[in-house]
Design a protein around this motif. Structure first.
Motif, short mmCIF file in Angstrom:
data_model
loop_
_atom_site.label_atom_id
_atom_site.label_comp_id
_atom_site.label_asym_id
_atom_site.label_seq_id
_atom_site.Cartn_x
_atom_site.Cartn_y
_atom_site.Cartn_z
N THR A 58 -34.32 -37.88 -16.02
CA THR A 58 -34.73 -38.23 -14.74
C THR A 58 -33.46 -37.79 -13.91
N ASP A 68 -31.53 -35.47 -14.40
CA ASP A 68 -31.24 -33.90 -14.58
C ASP A 68 -32.58 -33.39 -13.32
N VAL A 69 -33.61 -34.13 -13.45
CA VAL A 69 -34.81 -33.49 -12.62
C VAL A 69 -34.24 -33.66 -11.08
N ARG A 70 -33.94 -34.81 -10.93
CA ARG A 70 -33.36 -35.11 -9.51
C ARG A 70 -32.47 -34.22 -8.83
N GLU A 124 -39.19 -33.67 -6.25
CA GLU A 124 -39.29 -33.92 -7.53
C GLU A 124 -40.46 -33.64 -8.18
N VAL A 157 -40.83 -30.07 -8.83
CA VAL A 157 -40.12 -29.77 -10.09
C VAL A 157 -40.75 -30.09 -11.29
N LEU A 158 -41.45 -31.51 -11.51
CA LEU A 158 -42.01 -31.66 -12.70
C LEU A 158 -43.31 -30.71 -12.76
N GLY A 177 -42.30 -27.51 -13.97
CA GLY A 177 -41.67 -27.45 -15.32
C GLY A 177 -42.92 -27.54 -16.50
#
Length: 72
Positions: free
Chosen positions: A32, A34-36, A46, A49-50, A53
């Motif tokens: 979490t 790393d995603v932020r 975010e 990004v998800l 990914g």
């Protein structure tokens, strides 16, 4: 306990746990964060990004044969 929500109540709950300083962070917390961090660096949300990914991983999965268990 940390009552501030940042999109994932579970992550905030883990970080706000009384023993949070003495135990290792879980993979969920690390992922979490790393995603932020990546979202902030790329200046995108975010959620985007998800989504990006997951699309990337979906392509990798399909290109590798779309099998749940890889044959050795």
């Amino acid at each position: 306990m940390n009552t501030r929500l940042s999109g994932s109540a579970r992550v905030d709950d883990i970080k706000g746990h009384p023993q949070g300083e003495t135990r290792r962070q879980t993979k969920l917390v690390n992922i979490t964060e790393d995603v932020r961090k990546f979202a902030a660096e790329q200046q995108i949300s975010e959620e985007d990004v998800l989504r990006i990914g997951l699309e990337h991983k979906s392509k990798e999965f399909n290109q590798s044969g779309a099998e749940l268990y890889a044959r050795a």
